[in-house]
Design a protein around this motif. Structure first.
Motif, mmCIF file in Angstrom:
data_model
loop_
_atom_site.group_PDB
_atom_site.id
_atom_site.type_symbol
_atom_site.label_atom_id
_atom_site.label_comp_id
_atom_site.label_asym_id
_atom_site.label_seq_id
_atom_site.Cartn_x
_atom_site.Cartn_y
_atom_site.Cartn_z
ATOM 1 N N THR A 177 -70.836 41.796 -79.992
ATOM 2 C CA THR A 177 -70.451 43.019 -80.692
ATOM 3 C C THR A 177 -71.673 43.615 -81.378
ATOM 4 O O THR A 177 -72.178 43.076 -82.364
ATOM 5 N N LEU A 179 -74.014 47.742 -81.401
ATOM 6 C CA LEU A 179 -74.130 49.096 -80.876
ATOM 7 C C LEU A 179 -75.520 49.267 -80.283
ATOM 8 O O LEU A 179 -76.509 49.400 -80.989
ATOM 9 N N ASP A 180 -75.599 49.229 -78.949
ATOM 10 C CA ASP A 180 -76.849 49.532 -78.268
ATOM 11 C C ASP A 180 -76.546 50.458 -77.094
ATOM 12 O O ASP A 180 -75.408 50.875 -76.896
ATOM 13 N N GLU A 181 -77.565 50.803 -76.315
ATOM 14 C CA GLU A 181 -77.370 51.811 -75.258
ATOM 15 C C GLU A 181 -76.450 51.329 -74.145
ATOM 16 O O GLU A 181 -75.878 52.141 -73.409
ATOM 17 N N ALA A 183 -73.748 49.289 -74.751
ATOM 18 C CA ALA A 183 -72.477 48.837 -75.328
ATOM 19 C C ALA A 183 -71.321 49.731 -74.885
ATOM 20 O O ALA A 183 -71.441 50.959 -74.817
ATOM 21 N N PRO A 185 -67.214 50.883 -75.608
ATOM 22 C CA PRO A 185 -66.123 50.787 -76.580
ATOM 23 C C PRO A 185 -65.304 49.544 -76.262
ATOM 24 O O PRO A 185 -65.026 49.251 -75.094
ATOM 25 N N THR A 218 -72.306 44.005 -74.145
ATOM 26 C CA THR A 218 -72.146 44.305 -75.564
ATOM 27 C C THR A 218 -71.054 45.359 -75.715
ATOM 28 O O THR A 218 -70.855 46.206 -74.842
ATOM 29 N N PHE A 220 -68.709 47.774 -78.861
ATOM 30 C CA PHE A 220 -68.659 48.233 -80.242
ATOM 31 C C PHE A 220 -67.249 48.697 -80.571
ATOM 32 O O PHE A 220 -66.450 49.012 -79.679
ATOM 33 N N PRO A 222 -65.157 51.544 -82.027
ATOM 34 C CA PRO A 222 -65.285 52.963 -82.376
ATOM 35 C C PRO A 222 -64.766 53.220 -83.793
ATOM 36 O O PRO A 222 -63.704 52.732 -84.176
ATOM 37 N N GLN A 228 -70.739 53.076 -90.229
ATOM 38 C CA GLN A 228 -71.459 52.469 -89.119
ATOM 39 C C GLN A 228 -71.210 50.977 -88.960
ATOM 40 O O GLN A 228 -71.505 50.411 -87.911
ATOM 41 N N SER A 229 -70.680 50.325 -89.991
ATOM 42 C CA SER A 229 -70.483 48.881 -89.883
ATOM 43 C C SER A 229 -69.290 48.460 -90.714
ATOM 44 O O SER A 229 -68.828 49.185 -91.599
#
Length: 250
Positions: A177, A179-181, A183, A185, A218, A220, A222, A228-229
């Motif tokens: 888990t 947030l990268d390029e 990742a 949903p 990976t 994330f 939404p 952001q976290s």
């Protein structure tokens, strides 16, 4: 004989008496307490001949290590620490298990909350590094509210190496888990059909690069607005709920 461990809190002690009463050596209860929850604990202990001792609030605080003991502390026979070999046995004997790995979560409250959610969502084992990470302290057990007795807790020497091992030898899909390029949903990741290990990092540092390198995918969660976290225990609950939802509906 190894030193006993001390469990405290109504949920933690009650769960222990329901699942592993043979481990309980002595129950210490607060002098003057005689409510329904305590009576339930005493009823569970009685068939096993467990010694019950009345104690002052100060004595319970010393046993528990802090004041929030809810009037009950259990001296418990310690179990061996589970390790990589135990994890292999779980994977050999369980069909498509759901696993949770925590990458250097150091707060015992967060660990306990993650374990509580893991138990509720059907996770087979929680995997943590042996060093620089929270372990099953009395505080973590209390926060887990009985979950620590329902899910296996595995401590490993090297988390990244363990993730690589279970991928290569047991076809476990590892999903981290962050947030990268790359990742997705989280609802777009397919949690069904195979063994899956969800990997959560600390809120402030996230997954370490060496841990990221073992992730097959990976994902994330939404979120709306500028947030952001999330706290790791909250994020763990949301991630495991999605995994459980998919696996139960499949």
């Amino acid at each position: 004989m190894a030193k006993p461990e001390y469990y405290y809190g109504v949920h933690s002690v009650e769960s222990l008496l329901e699942l592993e009463p043979e481990r309980v050596l002595t129950l210490f209860t607060l002098k003057g307490r005689d409510d329904q929850r305590l009576q339930r604990i005493l009823q569970l202990a009685e068939p096993f001949g467990i010694s019950v001792q009345k104690a002052s609030r100060d004595s319970l605080e010393k046993l528990a290590g802090q004041p929030f003991h809810q009037g009950v502390v259990a001296a418990v026979r310690a179990l061996p620490v589970l390790n990589e070999k135990d994890l292999d046995q779980i994977l050999e004997s369980t069909n498509h298990p759901l696993l949770l790995a925590l990458d250097h979560i150091t707060d015992p409250h967060n660990l306990g909350a993650c374990i509580r959610t893991a138990a509720a969502m059907g996770v087979e084992a929680v995997i943590v590094p042996r060093d620089r990470a929270a372990t099953l302290t009395p505080t973590a057990r209390k926060v887990a509210a009985g979950g620590a007795e329902k899910v296996k807790f595995i401590q490993v020497t090297n988390l990244a190496r363990t993730l690589g091992h279970i991928k290569d030898n047991f076809n476990v899909r590892v999903v981290g888990t962050m947030l990268d390029e790359k990742a997705l949903p989280i609802q777009q990741f397919d949690f069904t059909g195979t063994a899956v290990c969800v990997v959560m990092g600390a809120e402030d540092t996230g997954l370490r690069p060496i841990t990221q390198s073992q992730c097959d995918q990976t994902v994330f969660i939404p979120m709306s607005g500028n947030l952001q976290s999330l706290n790791v225990s909250v994020a763990t609950g949301m991630a495991l709920y999605e995994a459980c939802r998919q696996r139960q509906s499949n």
